[in-house]
Design an enzyme around this catalytic site. Structure first.
Site, PDB file in Angstrom:
ATOM      1  N   ASP A 245      39.179  37.941  36.820  1.00 36.43           N
ATOM      2  CA  ASP A 245      40.224  38.169  35.820  1.00 36.43           C
ATOM      3  C   ASP A 245      39.669  38.953  34.634  1.00 36.43           C
ATOM      4  O   ASP A 245      40.355  39.812  34.066  1.00 36.43           O
ATOM      5  CB  ASP A 245      40.805  36.842  35.348  1.00 36.43           C
ATOM      6  CG  ASP A 245      41.633  36.151  36.423  1.00 36.43           C
ATOM      7  OD1 ASP A 245      42.115  36.847  37.334  1.00 36.43           O
ATOM      8  OD2 ASP A 245      41.790  34.923  36.346  1.00 36.43           O
TER       9      ASP A 245
ATOM     10  N   THR B 164      36.053  44.577  43.865  1.00 37.89           N
ATOM     11  CA  THR B 164      34.958  43.793  43.301  1.00 37.89           C
ATOM     12  C   THR B 164      34.167  43.121  44.420  1.00 37.89           C
ATOM     13  O   THR B 164      34.724  42.730  45.444  1.00 37.89           O
ATOM     14  CB  THR B 164      35.478  42.729  42.328  1.00 37.89           C
ATOM     15  OG1 THR B 164      36.420  41.877  43.013  1.00 37.89           O
ATOM     16  CG2 THR B 164      36.168  43.376  41.145  1.00 37.89           C
TER      17      THR B 164
ATOM     18  N   ASN C 253      49.274  29.212  33.376  1.00 41.55           N
ATOM     19  CA  ASN C 253      49.052  27.859  33.899  1.00 41.55           C
ATOM     20  C   ASN C 253      48.182  27.045  32.956  1.00 41.55           C
ATOM     21  O   ASN C 253      47.406  27.599  32.168  1.00 41.55           O
ATOM     22  CB  ASN C 253      48.317  27.902  35.244  1.00 41.55           C
ATOM     23  CG  ASN C 253      49.205  28.306  36.401  1.00 41.55           C
ATOM     24  OD1 ASN C 253      50.429  28.299  36.298  1.00 41.55           O
ATOM     25  ND2 ASN C 253      48.582  28.660  37.505  1.00 41.55           N
TER      26      ASN C 253
ATOM     27  N   GLY D 251      28.629  44.091  42.009  1.00 39.55           N
ATOM     28  CA  GLY D 251      29.403  44.960  41.138  1.00 39.55           C
ATOM     29  C   GLY D 251      30.731  45.327  41.768  1.00 39.55           C
ATOM     30  O   GLY D 251      31.466  44.463  42.242  1.00 39.55           O
TER      31      GLY D 251
ATOM     32  N   GLU E 150      50.771  35.724  41.508  1.00 41.12           N
ATOM     33  CA  GLU E 150      51.054  34.315  41.274  1.00 41.12           C
ATOM     34  C   GLU E 150      52.466  34.090  40.742  1.00 41.12           C
ATOM     35  O   GLU E 150      52.808  32.973  40.360  1.00 41.12           O
ATOM     36  CB  GLU E 150      50.026  33.715  40.312  1.00 41.12           C
ATOM     37  CG  GLU E 150      48.651  33.545  40.948  1.00 41.12           C
ATOM     38  CD  GLU E 150      47.658  32.816  40.054  1.00 41.12           C
ATOM     39  OE1 GLU E 150      46.684  32.276  40.592  1.00 41.12           O
ATOM     40  OE2 GLU E 150      47.841  32.797  38.815  1.00 41.12           O
TER      41      GLU E 150
ATOM     42  N   LYS F 245      46.336  33.531  36.418  1.00 41.43           N
ATOM     43  CA  LYS F 245      45.687  34.845  36.469  1.00 41.43           C
ATOM     44  C   LYS F 245      46.287  35.817  35.462  1.00 41.43           C
ATOM     45  O   LYS F 245      45.578  36.618  34.861  1.00 41.43           O
ATOM     46  CB  LYS F 245      45.760  35.417  37.887  1.00 41.43           C
ATOM     47  CG  LYS F 245      45.022  34.586  38.928  1.00 41.43           C
ATOM     48  CD  LYS F 245      44.907  35.304  40.255  1.00 41.43           C
ATOM     49  CE  LYS F 245      43.891  36.410  40.196  1.00 41.43           C
ATOM     50  NZ  LYS F 245      42.533  35.924  39.960  1.00 41.43           N
TER      51      LYS F 245
END
Length: 297
Positions: free
Chosen positions: A245, A212, A11, A217, A139, A40
């Site tokens: 990402d 995540t 993107n 962390g 995506e 992503k």
């Protein structure tokens, strides 16, 4: 050098800063405008490549200026774009982002990303055979992601799925995923358990989840179902865009070191990425990551 195949979105982010959000029919003067490479898939490909992985991108862009700019940017970061298709008559995917103080409003137009098909993956099947690990997100069309998992399994390759944007994962896709890498909300959505505690969900998929959790962390489970914690790395954040990402790109870049070490380096890379503005702009190089880890106890 880990060989990573990324199947996902590409993107251009169009970012406008403004003092107030416009009302319906209102025209305002903005305070700033910038374009940033995004998506992503592309973000995670760049993150892995900067950390020393040999990365191949499989996706689609439009036959337009944004597509050409994004392709050039991927190549400049060492990402192999031979399997990125150029689609005539369709725009490259964009995200139109309005920033106002700490809030934002975003419109995503998938464009060519929505046309990445299972047939495109079949044409590029050699890329699956050559990879050490395959990484995907959500995506691009779900059927395409499912086919990517099928091809990874066919060639005996680990399939890592970042289940974002959040959605309920089909059981067949979950079964083919070697590891999923959600945040807390995405984990509950992926498993269709919105009221379950995340620790129980991790334990239910032993060795197959790395979750995540921002500055805390990451948490992950071992093969016996024990939940383990990789502490975050304290930094002064400037822009948290792209931290997830970066984590994913680092995780697959260091896949050969085992899950615990890959998660540790993923958390460090993610922390380092938020010290600079922009998603790809903050992604560290291998030298920067090594220096960062070397300065920590």
């Amino acid at each position: 050098m880990t060989r990573v195949l990324v199947v996902g979105s590409i993107n251009m982010d169009l970012v406008v800063a403004t003092a107030t959000f416009p009302r319906l029919g209102e025209t305002l003067f903005g305070q700033g405008f910038a374009t940033h490479a995004g998506g992503k898939g592309a973000n995670q490909a760049v993150a892995a490549a900067r950390l020393g992985a040999k990365v191949t991108m499989l996706g689609r862009v439009g036959d337009d200026a944004f597509g050409r700019e994004l392709m050039a940017g991927l190549s400049a970061d060492g990402v192999d774009t031979r399997w990125v298709g150029v689609t005539a008559g369709v725009s490259t995917g964009i995200a139109a982002i309005t920033l106002c103080n700490a809030d934002n409003a975003i419109i995503v137009v998938p464009g060519a990303n929505a046309l990445l098909s299972p047939d495109d993956l079949d044409v590029a099947e050699a890329a699956f055979a050559e990879a050490d690990v395959v990484l995907a997100q959500l995506e691009v069309p779900l059927a395409t992601v499912e086919h990517a998992a099928t091809l990874a399994v066919r060639h005996g390759k680990p399939f890592v799925l970042n289940p974002a944007p959040a959605m309920r994962l089909p059981d067949s896709l979950l079964a083919r995923s070697t590891l999923i890498t959600p945040n807390e909300y995405e984990l509950a959505m992926a498993l269709g358990e919105p009221d379950a505690h995340w620790q129980g969900l991790l334990a239910a998929l032993p060795g197959r989840v790395a979750m995540t959790k921002g500055g805390e962390g990451a948490y992950y489970s071992d093969g016996a179902g024990a939940v383990l914690h990789q502490a975050g790395f304290p930094v002064q954040p400037v822009d948290t865009t792209g931290a997830g990402d970066t984590f994913n790109g680092a995780l697959v870049a260091f896949w050969d070191l085992g899950l615990a070490e890959a998660v540790r380096r993923g958390c460090a890379a993610g922390a380092l990425s938020v010290t600079k503005p922009g998603a790809q702009g903050g992604m560290p190089t291998l030298a920067e990551l090594n220096a960062f880890l070397g300065s920590r106890p």
